[in-house]
Motif scaffolding. Structure first.
Motif, PDB file in Angstrom:
ATOM      1  N   ALA A  75     -25.116  10.075  20.555  1.00  0.00           N
ATOM      2  CA  ALA A  75     -26.308  10.923  20.459  1.00  0.00           C
ATOM      3  C   ALA A  75     -26.525  11.399  19.027  1.00  0.00           C
ATOM      4  O   ALA A  75     -27.661  11.592  18.588  1.00  0.00           O
ATOM      5  CB  ALA A  75     -26.182  12.109  21.409  1.00  0.00           C
ATOM      6  N   THR A  76     -25.426  11.547  18.293  1.00  0.00           N
ATOM      7  CA  THR A  76     -25.509  11.985  16.899  1.00  0.00           C
ATOM      8  C   THR A  76     -25.894  10.844  15.957  1.00  0.00           C
ATOM      9  O   THR A  76     -26.154  11.069  14.781  1.00  0.00           O
ATOM     10  CB  THR A  76     -24.159  12.571  16.453  1.00  0.00           C
ATOM     11  OG1 THR A  76     -23.133  11.603  16.716  1.00  0.00           O
ATOM     12  CG2 THR A  76     -23.850  13.859  17.192  1.00  0.00           C
ATOM     13  N   GLY A  77     -25.891   9.615  16.471  1.00  0.00           N
ATOM     14  CA  GLY A  77     -26.293   8.459  15.663  1.00  0.00           C
ATOM     15  C   GLY A  77     -25.266   7.986  14.673  1.00  0.00           C
ATOM     16  O   GLY A  77     -25.599   7.257  13.742  1.00  0.00           O
ATOM     17  N   ASP A  78     -23.992   8.357  14.875  1.00  0.00           N
ATOM     18  CA  ASP A  78     -22.996   7.990  13.869  1.00  0.00           C
ATOM     19  C   ASP A  78     -21.824   7.174  14.416  1.00  0.00           C
ATOM     20  O   ASP A  78     -20.724   7.238  13.876  1.00  0.00           O
ATOM     21  CB  ASP A  78     -22.493   9.237  13.142  1.00  0.00           C
ATOM     22  CG  ASP A  78     -21.798  10.229  14.062  1.00  0.00           C
ATOM     23  OD1 ASP A  78     -21.897  10.080  15.289  1.00  0.00           O
ATOM     24  OD2 ASP A  78     -21.153  11.156  13.549  1.00  0.00           O
ATOM     25  N   LEU A  79     -22.072   6.394  15.446  1.00  0.00           N
ATOM     26  CA  LEU A  79     -21.016   5.505  15.945  1.00  0.00           C
ATOM     27  C   LEU A  79     -20.836   4.353  14.962  1.00  0.00           C
ATOM     28  O   LEU A  79     -21.788   3.631  14.648  1.00  0.00           O
ATOM     29  CB  LEU A  79     -21.367   4.947  17.330  1.00  0.00           C
ATOM     30  CG  LEU A  79     -20.324   4.010  17.938  1.00  0.00           C
ATOM     31  CD1 LEU A  79     -19.070   4.798  18.327  1.00  0.00           C
ATOM     32  CD2 LEU A  79     -20.885   3.281  19.146  1.00  0.00           C
ATOM     33  N   ASP A  80     -19.624   4.216  14.439  1.00  0.00           N
ATOM     34  CA  ASP A  80     -19.317   3.089  13.558  1.00  0.00           C
ATOM     35  C   ASP A  80     -18.970   1.850  14.375  1.00  0.00           C
ATOM     36  O   ASP A  80     -19.400   0.748  14.063  1.00  0.00           O
ATOM     37  CB  ASP A  80     -18.152   3.430  12.628  1.00  0.00           C
ATOM     38  CG  ASP A  80     -18.505   4.508  11.627  1.00  0.00           C
ATOM     39  OD1 ASP A  80     -19.674   4.571  11.191  1.00  0.00           O
ATOM     40  OD2 ASP A  80     -17.617   5.306  11.283  1.00  0.00           O
ATOM     41  N   ALA A  81     -18.157   2.052  15.420  1.00  0.00           N
ATOM     42  CA  ALA A  81     -17.716   0.926  16.238  1.00  0.00           C
ATOM     43  C   ALA A  81     -17.119   1.434  17.541  1.00  0.00           C
ATOM     44  O   ALA A  81     -16.747   2.603  17.663  1.00  0.00           O
ATOM     45  CB  ALA A  81     -16.670   0.111  15.485  1.00  0.00           C
ATOM     46  N   MET A  82     -17.033   0.516  18.497  1.00  0.00           N
ATOM     47  CA  MET A  82     -16.318   0.759  19.741  1.00  0.00           C
ATOM     48  C   MET A  82     -15.268  -0.338  19.872  1.00  0.00           C
ATOM     49  O   MET A  82     -15.569  -1.515  19.661  1.00  0.00           O
ATOM     50  CB  MET A  82     -17.251   0.719  20.943  1.00  0.00           C
ATOM     51  CG  MET A  82     -16.516   0.846  22.271  1.00  0.00           C
ATOM     52  SD  MET A  82     -17.620   0.715  23.677  1.00  0.00           S
ATOM     53  CE  MET A  82     -18.377   2.328  23.614  1.00  0.00           C
ATOM     54  N   GLU A  83     -14.052   0.059  20.148  1.00  0.00           N
ATOM     55  CA  GLU A  83     -12.954  -0.886  20.351  1.00  0.00           C
ATOM     56  C   GLU A  83     -12.673  -0.946  21.850  1.00  0.00           C
ATOM     57  O   GLU A  83     -12.444   0.079  22.489  1.00  0.00           O
ATOM     58  CB  GLU A  83     -11.712  -0.423  19.594  1.00  0.00           C
ATOM     59  CG  GLU A  83     -10.560  -1.401  19.645  1.00  0.00           C
ATOM     60  CD  GLU A  83     -10.714  -2.534  18.641  1.00  0.00           C
ATOM     61  OE1 GLU A  83     -10.181  -3.626  18.915  1.00  0.00           O
ATOM     62  OE2 GLU A  83     -11.330  -2.345  17.588  1.00  0.00           O
TER      63      GLU A  83
END
Length: 147
Positions: A40-48
């Motif tokens: 929601a904050t727009g700052d996901l770099d990645a999901m492992e």
């Protein structure tokens, strides 16, 4: 029935077309594709995404077999990725083929609900602020009660 657990990206169009091409006796093909959603904050770099090889494929095959037993289906396809994924990456695909749309839709929804809650995958989100494991959600568990 085809179950794939893979690190490599998949081509949604090619997979959907190949699945549909072999089912001339089916009146309905339903597909669903999950996408890595940004925070929601727009700052996901990645999901492992982690899994146990062998155990994961067996669990997915069991869920798919339940769908084949419960609905009048001609075929099921499940693709689920693992490894490091970025926002917008395709994470999974479900396809069902059935003589009639009701069975195809219901079976696809069943598969999506059970894959979300019962498939042995573990997800960790990475942002600039933290790395955190994704916890199970009550609404995902609640979705299973309709089946």
């Amino acid at each position: 029935m085809r179950i794939l657990v893979q690190e490599a990206p998949f081509d949604l169009g090619a997979e959907a077309n190949a699945f549909a091409a072999g089912h001339h006796d089916m009146g309905a093909i339903v597909t669903f594709t999950g996408v890595v959603r940004d925070l929601a904050t727009g700052d996901l770099d990645a999901m492992e995404i982690e899994h146990y090889p062998g155990m994961t494929e067996a669990a997915l095959a069991d869920i798919a077999q339940q769908a084949l037993t419960r609905w009048s289906l001609g075929d099921v396809l499940v693709i689920h990725r693992f490894g490091r994924l970025a926002p917008g990456d395709l994470i999974m695909m479900v396809a069902t083929a059935a003589p009639h749309r009701k069975d195809a839709f219901e079976a696809a929804e069943f598969l999506m609900d059970y894959l979300k809650s019962r498939a042995p995958f573990w997800k960790k989100e990475y942002s600039a602020q933290e790395a955190r494991w994704v916890a199970a959600k009550d609404e995902d568990e609640d979705a299973l009660t309709r089946w």
